[in-house]
Design a protein around this motif. Sequence first.
Motif, short mmCIF file in Angstrom:
data_model
loop_
_atom_site.label_atom_id
_atom_site.label_comp_id
_atom_site.label_asym_id
_atom_site.label_seq_id
_atom_site.Cartn_x
_atom_site.Cartn_y
_atom_site.Cartn_z
N GLY A 172 13.64 -3.79 -0.62
CA GLY A 172 12.70 -4.11 -1.69
C GLY A 172 11.31 -4.36 -1.14
O GLY A 172 10.31 -3.95 -1.74
N LEU A 173 11.25 -5.02 0.02
CA LEU A 173 9.96 -5.28 0.66
C LEU A 173 9.30 -3.97 1.08
O LEU A 173 8.10 -3.80 0.94
CB LEU A 173 10.18 -6.19 1.87
N TRP A 174 10.15 -3.04 1.55
CA TRP A 174 9.63 -1.71 1.90
C TRP A 174 8.96 -1.08 0.68
O TRP A 174 7.84 -0.61 0.77
CB TRP A 174 10.77 -0.82 2.40
N ALA A 175 9.67 -1.10 -0.44
CA ALA A 175 9.15 -0.46 -1.64
C ALA A 175 7.85 -1.13 -2.08
O ALA A 175 6.87 -0.46 -2.41
CB ALA A 175 10.18 -0.53 -2.77
N GLY A 179 0.27 -0.10 -0.23
CA GLY A 179 -0.45 0.55 0.86
C GLY A 179 -0.31 -0.14 2.20
O GLY A 179 -1.01 0.22 3.14
N PHE A 180 0.59 -1.11 2.29
CA PHE A 180 0.84 -1.75 3.58
C PHE A 180 1.91 -0.94 4.33
O PHE A 180 3.07 -1.36 4.43
CB PHE A 180 1.36 -3.17 3.39
N ASP A 181 1.51 0.20 4.85
CA ASP A 181 2.52 1.10 5.44
C ASP A 181 3.19 0.50 6.66
O ASP A 181 4.38 0.70 6.88
CB ASP A 181 1.87 2.43 5.81
N THR A 182 2.44 -0.26 7.44
CA THR A 182 3.00 -0.84 8.66
C THR A 182 4.15 -1.78 8.33
O THR A 182 5.24 -1.67 8.89
CB THR A 182 1.92 -1.64 9.41
N VAL A 183 3.90 -2.66 7.38
CA VAL A 183 4.93 -3.62 6.99
C VAL A 183 6.15 -2.88 6.43
O VAL A 183 7.30 -3.23 6.70
CB VAL A 183 4.36 -4.61 5.95
N ALA A 184 5.87 -1.82 5.66
CA ALA A 184 6.97 -1.05 5.09
C ALA A 184 7.83 -0.46 6.19
O ALA A 184 9.07 -0.49 6.13
CB ALA A 184 6.40 0.04 4.19
N ALA A 198 9.96 -3.15 7.77
CA ALA A 198 11.08 -3.55 6.91
C ALA A 198 12.19 -2.51 6.96
O ALA A 198 13.38 -2.85 7.05
CB ALA A 198 10.59 -3.75 5.48
N MET A 199 11.81 -1.25 6.94
CA MET A 199 12.82 -0.19 6.98
C MET A 199 13.56 -0.22 8.32
O MET A 199 14.78 -0.05 8.36
CB MET A 199 12.11 1.15 6.81
#
Lengths: 171, 377
Positions: free
Chosen positions: B122-125, B131-136, B139-140
């Motif tokens: 969910g955090l990834w999504a 637009g926080f691709d790094t965090v996504a 998380a993945m």
Amino acid sequence: MNRSLKEKLEATFSDIKVAAPEDDRMVITTRKDAVLSVLNFLKTGGYQHLGLVSCVDWIEDNEFELVYILSAYLQDNYEYSIKEKTNIILKTRISRENPQFMTIIPVFANAEPYERELHELFGIHFEGHPRQIPLLLERDYSIPPFRKDFDTREYVKEVFDNIPVVEEKKK
Amino acid sequence: MSKKSLVDKEHPPRELELYFGPQHLGMVGNFSITLKVTGDRISEAIANPGYLHRGFEKLMEYRTWIQNFPMVCRINVVEPDSMEMVYAMAVEKLAGIEVPQRAHYVRSIYLELARIGSHLFGLWAYANMLGFDTVAQWAMYHRDLLLDLFEELTGGRVYHIYIWPGGVRRDFPEGFKDKMVSTLHSIGGCVPDYDATFFENRLFYERAKGVGKISQEQAKEMGATGQILRATGMKYDIRKVAPYAAYDKVPWEVPTREEGDAYSRIWVIRDEMIESVHMIFKLLDAMPEGEVYHRIPNPFKWNIPKGEAYVRVESSRGELGLYLVSNSEDKPYRVHFRTPSYPHGLTVLEKALKNASIADVGNIMISLYVVAPEIDR
């Protein structure tokens, strides 16, 4: 707690059957015209959370059983009581020949999608429902597909076996 | 440059219909919303589910009690484990099967692992949408570490079919406990990084604060549960309200927030992940030795006595219930899942999108934590 609720229900409504098979479960069976007032009574009694509206097709009795499942939200944040633990299952039966019932949206507004689904899958008409339009399905079925006399396997055979095979053309 | 204003006052913007999804960059899963918009404002939103309707509840009426397990876990793709749990609990209740003590602990640990995995997804999504691709990506990656654990424990990465009526399929393999602890430590060690880049980031605050606000009264009216309710300050969690498995055996807290907007919902999710990790450590310490499985009757000749059961568990998205009816046959007579996304995606979403701007649709929808297969079943 459950016992007092049971007594109150039996005192307020005639023709109602209340069973409490377990501490955290209560099954109420009532006539169909009493459903709205029983729901109202329970809602004012603190059971504000309508969890589910379901339907069981008892084809042998030629009846649909409508099932309303209620529970309570927390009163305060520091105590979990038996009241919140309890699920109340309210059941009523309607005829299968003429599947009509009244909507409970005036009491529980969140019943709207559940009733819409039952209308689509079981073909029950809810009087006073604002939008009984298809929810999940894309085709029209002669028998609503969740009824017991709708045979999924037969339907699949009928529909998909009759699709003509594409023959490969030889050059 | 002409002085003519860009806003044409003589011709105010008219209402248009905008289809949002199922193919849309801001949409997660196969779900669509029809928006009536005037300019940038949404005047009405209509949710259109059904793209993933597979009729599981009907199909389950044709299969034996055990054959249904591969079916139930596919109802929620992101977190299949609580689906297994709720179905196993209902079957146990109908058939009167007891579960050994150790299996309760194993189930709780397993479900908490699944919850963390689901929240990371969910955090990834959510991070991806903002637009926080790094965090996504983090998380993945961290979810993948958990999937490795599931693979070692059950043989499957996404669909595990580990919980079974009467307990769980097998005990933890040798060395699994240490591996789990070290994985959770390595994920937990990144919490400061997550905080610095995402949760305490001003951009996240600006983008999510006040968006999709739902008051507690509204949430109760609409049948909301899970994070939506907990973000308004109510400690409503089935694990506390009606404890199952081993959730009443160790102390733990229900994280809440007060504001009821997207910002507080995502914070509740973050706090829940941390609480789950702590809970797993406590459960591991308190776990007794012994059997994890009580034999059930021969599944091919297993007729369950006539009756009905309604059971509830707390999935990662809210209250997950199952109404199961048996007519003393070897198959269920009626199955109906009360999935948390059903009220959230159909009732709450339509209400929360009213008067929102088009740019906030993805924000609101993902912060409501709607997962489409759960609605359609």
